[in-house]
Design an enzyme around this catalytic site. Sequence first.
Site, PDB file in Angstrom:
ATOM      1  N   ARG A 167      -5.441  31.728  68.983  1.00  7.35           N
ATOM      2  CA  ARG A 167      -4.539  32.356  68.374  1.00  7.35           C
ATOM      3  C   ARG A 167      -4.331  33.309  68.175  1.00  7.35           C
ATOM      4  O   ARG A 167      -5.714  33.705  67.849  1.00  7.35           O
ATOM      5  CB  ARG A 167      -4.676  31.634  67.063  1.00  7.35           C
ATOM      6  CG  ARG A 167      -3.835  30.106  67.159  1.00  7.35           C
ATOM      7  CD  ARG A 167      -2.402  29.359  68.089  1.00  7.35           C
ATOM      8  NE  ARG A 167      -2.251  28.269  68.269  1.00  7.35           N
ATOM      9  CZ  ARG A 167      -2.499  27.091  69.502  1.00  7.35           C
ATOM     10  NH1 ARG A 167      -3.016  28.054  70.267  1.00  7.35           N
ATOM     11  NH2 ARG A 167      -1.962  25.976  69.121  1.00  7.35           N
ATOM     12  N   HIS A 205      -0.695  32.954  77.531  1.00  7.87           N
ATOM     13  CA  HIS A 205      -0.899  31.748  76.593  1.00  7.87           C
ATOM     14  C   HIS A 205      -1.081  29.984  77.695  1.00  7.87           C
ATOM     15  O   HIS A 205      -0.335  29.076  77.072  1.00  7.87           O
ATOM     16  CB  HIS A 205       0.078  30.781  75.894  1.00  7.87           C
ATOM     17  CG  HIS A 205      -0.271  30.163  74.281  1.00  7.87           C
ATOM     18  ND1 HIS A 205      -0.170  30.061  72.845  1.00  7.87           N
ATOM     19  CD2 HIS A 205      -1.368  28.717  74.755  1.00  7.87           C
ATOM     20  CE1 HIS A 205      -1.071  29.733  72.417  1.00  7.87           C
ATOM     21  NE2 HIS A 205      -1.731  29.309  73.744  1.00  7.87           N
TER      22      HIS A 205
HETATM   23  P1  NDP Z   1     -11.197  21.794  67.003  1.00  6.54           P
HETATM   24  O1  NDP Z   1     -10.270  21.458  65.554  1.00  6.54           O
HETATM   25  O2  NDP Z   1     -11.883  20.476  67.161  1.00  6.54           O
HETATM   26  O3  NDP Z   1     -12.658  22.154  66.167  1.00  6.54           O
HETATM   27  C1  NDP Z   1     -12.549  23.681  65.480  1.00  6.54           C
HETATM   28  C2  NDP Z   1     -13.549  24.497  65.263  1.00  6.54           C
HETATM   29  O4  NDP Z   1     -13.691  25.788  65.187  1.00  6.54           O
HETATM   30  C3  NDP Z   1     -14.778  23.464  64.966  1.00  6.54           C
HETATM   31  O5  NDP Z   1     -16.430  24.063  65.307  1.00  6.54           O
HETATM   32  C4  NDP Z   1     -14.650  24.051  63.592  1.00  6.54           C
HETATM   33  O6  NDP Z   1     -15.732  23.994  62.017  1.00  6.54           O
HETATM   34  C5  NDP Z   1     -14.103  25.777  63.553  1.00  6.54           C
HETATM   35  N1  NDP Z   1     -14.139  26.480  61.996  1.00  6.54           N
HETATM   36  C6  NDP Z   1     -12.628  26.178  62.006  1.00  6.54           C
HETATM   37  N2  NDP Z   1     -12.325  26.550  60.700  1.00  6.54           N
HETATM   38  C7  NDP Z   1     -14.079  27.497  60.869  1.00  6.54           C
HETATM   39  C8  NDP Z   1     -14.334  28.419  59.679  1.00  6.54           C
HETATM   40  N3  NDP Z   1     -13.479  28.550  58.391  1.00  6.54           N
HETATM   41  N4  NDP Z   1     -15.326  28.959  60.249  1.00  6.54           N
HETATM   42  C9  NDP Z   1     -16.380  29.090  60.875  1.00  6.54           C
HETATM   43  N5  NDP Z   1     -15.437  27.569  62.048  1.00  6.54           N
HETATM   44  C10 NDP Z   1     -14.780  26.712  61.596  1.00  6.54           C
HETATM   45  O7  NDP Z   1     -10.422  22.636  67.840  1.00  6.54           O
HETATM   46  P2  NDP Z   1     -10.761  22.587  69.714  1.00  6.54           P
HETATM   47  O8  NDP Z   1     -12.248  23.084  69.920  1.00  6.54           O
HETATM   48  O9  NDP Z   1     -10.171  21.734  70.052  1.00  6.54           O
HETATM   49  O10 NDP Z   1      -9.565  23.741  69.456  1.00  6.54           O
HETATM   50  C11 NDP Z   1     -10.333  25.197  69.286  1.00  6.54           C
HETATM   51  C12 NDP Z   1      -8.046  25.492  69.254  1.00  6.54           C
HETATM   52  O11 NDP Z   1      -8.374  25.992  70.169  1.00  6.54           O
HETATM   53  C13 NDP Z   1      -7.213  25.045  68.450  1.00  6.54           C
HETATM   54  O12 NDP Z   1      -7.297  24.940  67.050  1.00  6.54           O
HETATM   55  C14 NDP Z   1      -5.778  26.085  69.339  1.00  6.54           C
HETATM   56  O13 NDP Z   1      -5.430  26.963  68.587  1.00  6.54           O
HETATM   57  C15 NDP Z   1      -6.697  26.302  70.468  1.00  6.54           C
HETATM   58  N6  NDP Z   1      -6.049  26.591  71.893  1.00  6.54           N
HETATM   59  C16 NDP Z   1      -5.462  27.089  72.335  1.00  6.54           C
HETATM   60  C17 NDP Z   1      -5.110  27.018  74.198  1.00  6.54           C
HETATM   61  C18 NDP Z   1      -4.267  27.727  74.725  1.00  6.54           C
HETATM   62  O14 NDP Z   1      -3.996  27.320  75.738  1.00  6.54           O
HETATM   63  N7  NDP Z   1      -5.508  28.905  74.718  1.00  6.54           N
HETATM   64  C19 NDP Z   1      -5.258  25.488  74.252  1.00  6.54           C
HETATM   65  C20 NDP Z   1      -5.660  24.576  73.072  1.00  6.54           C
HETATM   66  C21 NDP Z   1      -6.485  24.814  72.201  1.00  6.54           C
HETATM   67  P3  NDP Z   1     -16.508  22.366  62.097  1.00  6.54           P
HETATM   68  O15 NDP Z   1     -16.831  21.872  63.308  1.00  6.54           O
HETATM   69  O16 NDP Z   1     -17.581  22.954  60.762  1.00  6.54           O
HETATM   70  O17 NDP Z   1     -16.132  21.816  61.767  1.00  6.54           O
END
Ligand code: NDP
Length: 310
Positions: free
Chosen positions: A225, A273
Amino acid sequence: MTETLVFASAVDPVEPWRAALEALLPDVRVRTPEEIGPGDDVRYALVWKPPAGFFARHPALRLVTILGAGADALVGRDDLPDVPVARLSDPEMARMMTHYVLFAVLRYARDIPAFEAAQRAGRWHYVHPREAREIRVGVLGLGELGGAAALELARQGFSVAGWSRTPKALPGIDCHAGPDALVPFLARSEILVVMLPLTPETRRLIGADAIAALPRGAKLVNVSRGAVIDEAALVAALASGHLGGATLDVFETEPLAEGHPLWTMENVLVTPHLASVAIPASAARQIAENIRRVRAGHAPEHRVDLTRGY
Ligand code: NDP
């Protein structure tokens, strides 16, 4: 009894979702908000950034499914009923995201932007290729999409580290976790791939200080994002040369405003996007299964925690 699923997205066409979902759930009608009439019993919503007040029109909802992976558009709304919210969890979506990340990282790893510029100038510009294992890639966020991309980058031979909130163990990935590990992680990342969800904790996490912690000339890929990065700090670092380039699929404000400096920076690639999108043929199965679970009184799978933000 027939139930209704309301489908709301300004970017995804309804017809493939209608066909895929109604084939799996013959007693569910898929309707856009405009198609809904007095006879519809709206129990399920499949949404991508629904307009303000949208949920207030559907008080009998039992399940909300996000037409994607990021929950940020549903956080902090006052119209959302107290029902489970699920995200899509689809290997095909992870594959599409991995393709984009792989493309962006390979483009930098093989110095393609330098050759594009040299070709425009009619100049033969030899840069000796580096081996993948010498190239240090950092992936911020090791979730469903981030983890899949990190593993593929490692499979391609890159030296990959990842950073997450809680500790992880992924084969071939040097995993780091928590705020204290961020700066050392950034300092080793010559290509940084941002795959964090947008939450109160990650908003503008990559600001001037974090960017300064990256090695000079580092490349940045953002597919999560826009607001995870401080865009003004990003522009300044790209202009000064501290950042050598950026591949940006997401922005603080979308569409990216006319005249925004990122449009014309030589070292920036802008895409609108679409790094990964929701794919009806594969994701409809998960949605149908969750609807069956809710009907049977079970909790749906792949729930998001709106307090945590992902
Ligand atoms: P997930 O929710 O599966 O994973 C999120 C990851 O980020 C986890 O490893 C989590 O840690 C980590 N995380 C969250 N908060 C923190 C923090 N404060 N500090 C450190 N690490 C953190 O998300 P996805 O991998 O499925 O997707 C990621 C993002 O990609 C989505 O949220 C979305 O915004 C974006 N997206 C963009 C698209 C595009 O077309 N550009 C399409 C689809 C998604 P932990 O494992 O410890 O919980």
